[in-house]
Design a protein around this motif. Structure first.
Motif, PDB file in Angstrom:
ATOM      1  N   TYR A  70       0.829  -1.210   0.000  1.00  0.00           N
ATOM      2  CA  TYR A  70       0.000   0.000   0.000  1.00  0.00           C
ATOM      3  C   TYR A  70       0.869   1.269   0.000  1.00  0.00           C
ATOM      4  CZ  TYR A  70      -4.393  -2.447   0.049  1.00  0.00           C
ATOM      5  OH  TYR A  70      -5.460  -3.223  -0.340  1.00  0.00           O
ATOM      6  N   ARG A  73       1.673   1.799  -3.519  1.00  0.00           N
ATOM      7  CA  ARG A  73       0.511   2.333  -4.252  1.00  0.00           C
ATOM      8  C   ARG A  73       0.309   3.818  -3.939  1.00  0.00           C
ATOM      9  NH1 ARG A  73      -4.193  -1.399  -3.732  1.00  0.00           N
ATOM     10  NH2 ARG A  73      -5.276   0.402  -4.615  1.00  0.00           N
ATOM     11  N   GLY A 165     -14.409  -9.370   1.893  1.00  0.00           N
ATOM     12  CA  GLY A 165     -14.967  -9.987   3.099  1.00  0.00           C
ATOM     13  C   GLY A 165     -15.229  -8.993   4.204  1.00  0.00           C
ATOM     14  N   GLU A 166     -14.887  -7.708   3.995  1.00  0.00           N
ATOM     15  CA  GLU A 166     -15.147  -6.700   5.024  1.00  0.00           C
ATOM     16  C   GLU A 166     -16.392  -5.895   4.659  1.00  0.00           C
ATOM     17  OE1 GLU A 166     -11.106  -5.536   7.159  1.00  0.00           O
ATOM     18  OE2 GLU A 166     -11.249  -4.641   5.171  1.00  0.00           O
ATOM     19  N   THR A 191     -15.988   1.192 -14.175  1.00  0.00           N
ATOM     20  CA  THR A 191     -15.986   0.067 -13.228  1.00  0.00           C
ATOM     21  C   THR A 191     -16.417  -1.205 -13.950  1.00  0.00           C
ATOM     22  OG1 THR A 191     -16.974  -0.890 -11.224  1.00  0.00           O
ATOM     23  CG2 THR A 191     -18.289   0.792 -12.352  1.00  0.00           C
ATOM     24  N   SER A 192     -15.783  -2.318 -13.560  1.00  0.00           N
ATOM     25  CA  SER A 192     -16.131  -3.609 -14.168  1.00  0.00           C
ATOM     26  C   SER A 192     -17.480  -4.097 -13.660  1.00  0.00           C
ATOM     27  CB  SER A 192     -15.043  -4.639 -13.870  1.00  0.00           C
ATOM     28  OG  SER A 192     -14.851  -4.748 -12.469  1.00  0.00           O
ATOM     29  N   ASN A 216     -17.587   3.185 -20.500  1.00  0.00           N
ATOM     30  CA  ASN A 216     -16.537   2.170 -20.342  1.00  0.00           C
ATOM     31  C   ASN A 216     -16.115   1.709 -21.736  1.00  0.00           C
ATOM     32  OD1 ASN A 216     -15.064  -0.277 -19.654  1.00  0.00           O
ATOM     33  ND2 ASN A 216     -16.156  -0.262 -17.695  1.00  0.00           N
TER      34      ASN A 216
END
Ligand code: BJW
Length: 250
Positions: A70, A73, A165-166, A191-192, A216
């Protein structure tokens, strides 16, 4: 530029709209040089395994690896600048009475571009929180330790982003769902449309009768359902859309 001109009916609906909601994903920052996640070759998940970097279990197994990833990033995003797509959404916010920008992005580029009404669904790369207490931490003492420790409880700090999962921040998600369900016009940009619950938002808008527009260069699972599909780069289509709706032609 979009392969086809922007439909006049969409331009008219945008001009007349009072409530607009926009959902953005990594694609809007692609033209700023920030990598997306799922694109073949260039997406982060093509080079890095999300199960080793973007889950609470991954952090517990190897907190140093995750923190350093991170940090890397953050450095990439610091070198990036908002692009014409981000700036067009600033202009849209200024023109629309009730405007909500919902972003899955953690890069902060919408705010740097000048947008104000932003709901960050997946957190922010530049904030940290305590892994043990799940509370934001603004600052911490300098130390050699990676990750640094929470000044309150001594637990490990983690990036304040939402991993798989959060739960998403509850109030932010509620506000996004409200904006989607009450918008006359809803845009899904870059966004996908694969990650939930964000991917439900355009459907909430559709179910409430909104005009839904996708921008897109690639089709997504949302594409067959939208009212207008603008096939191309956000940094080209959004400024063209703003110009068509609001700039004088003479
Ligand atoms: C351009 C362009 C240009 C390129 N212009 N476009 C229901 C069904 C199925 C699964 C689930 C479900 N509910 C929950 C789940 C599980 C999971 C999930 O959705 N999994 C799916 C992948 C199957 N969701 C969760 O775990 C979420 N939590 C949750 O639901 O909690 C409740 C719960 C808890 C426990 C049990 C059960 C329920 C949390 C999701 C968190 C996502 N986190 C990440 C990482 C954030 C931190 C970080 O940055 O590291 O968020 S993953 C990553 O994906 C990141 C993004 O925000 C997110 C979305 O990606 P995005 O933005 O769409 O990017 P890409 O790369 O996928 O797409 C880019 C697009 O841009 C492409 O289409 C290009 O074509 C396009 N593009 N250039 C315009 N110039």
């Amino acid at each position: 530029m979009s392969e086809r001109p922007i439909p006049p009916e969409l331009i008219d609906r945008l001009r007349r709209a009072h409530r607009v909601a926009v959902l953005t994903g990594a694609g809007i920052s692609a033209e700023s040089g920030v990598p997306t996640f799922r694109e073949a070759q260039t997406g982060l998940w093509a080079r890095y395994n999300p199960e080793e970097l973007a889950t609470p279990d991954a952090f517990q197994r190897n907190p140093k690896l995750v923190w350093e990833w991170y940090t890397w990033r953050q450095q990439r995003v610091r070198q990036a600048e908002p692009n014409a797509g981000h700036r067009a959404l600033v202009e849209m916010e200024q023109r629309i009475a009730e405007f909500t920008l919902i972003t899955q992005n953690v890069d902060g580029l919408h705010r740097r571009a000048g947008s104000h009404q932003i709901l960050e669904l997946h957190g922010n790369l530049f904030r940290a929180k305590c892994f043990s207490e799940d509370r934001p931490v603004e600052s911490w003492p300098d130390s050699e330790e990676i990750p640094p420790r929470c000044p309150r409880c001594g637990g490990l700090l983690r990036p304040d982003v939402v991993w798989f999962g959060e739960m998403l921040p509850a109030a932010t998600l509620r506000a996004a769902e409200h904006a989607a369900a009450t918008a006359e016009l809803f845009f899904s940009i870059g966004t996908s449309a694969l990650v939930y619950p964000a991917a439900d938002l355009p459907f909430a808008a559709l179910n409430a009768g909104a005009t839904v527009v996708e921008i897109n260069p690639q089709p997504t699972p949302l594409s067959p359902h939208v009212t207008f599909s603008l096939n191309g780069a956000a940094g080209q289509i959004l400024p063209a859309l703003i110009a068509a709706a609001w700039e004088p032609t003479t």
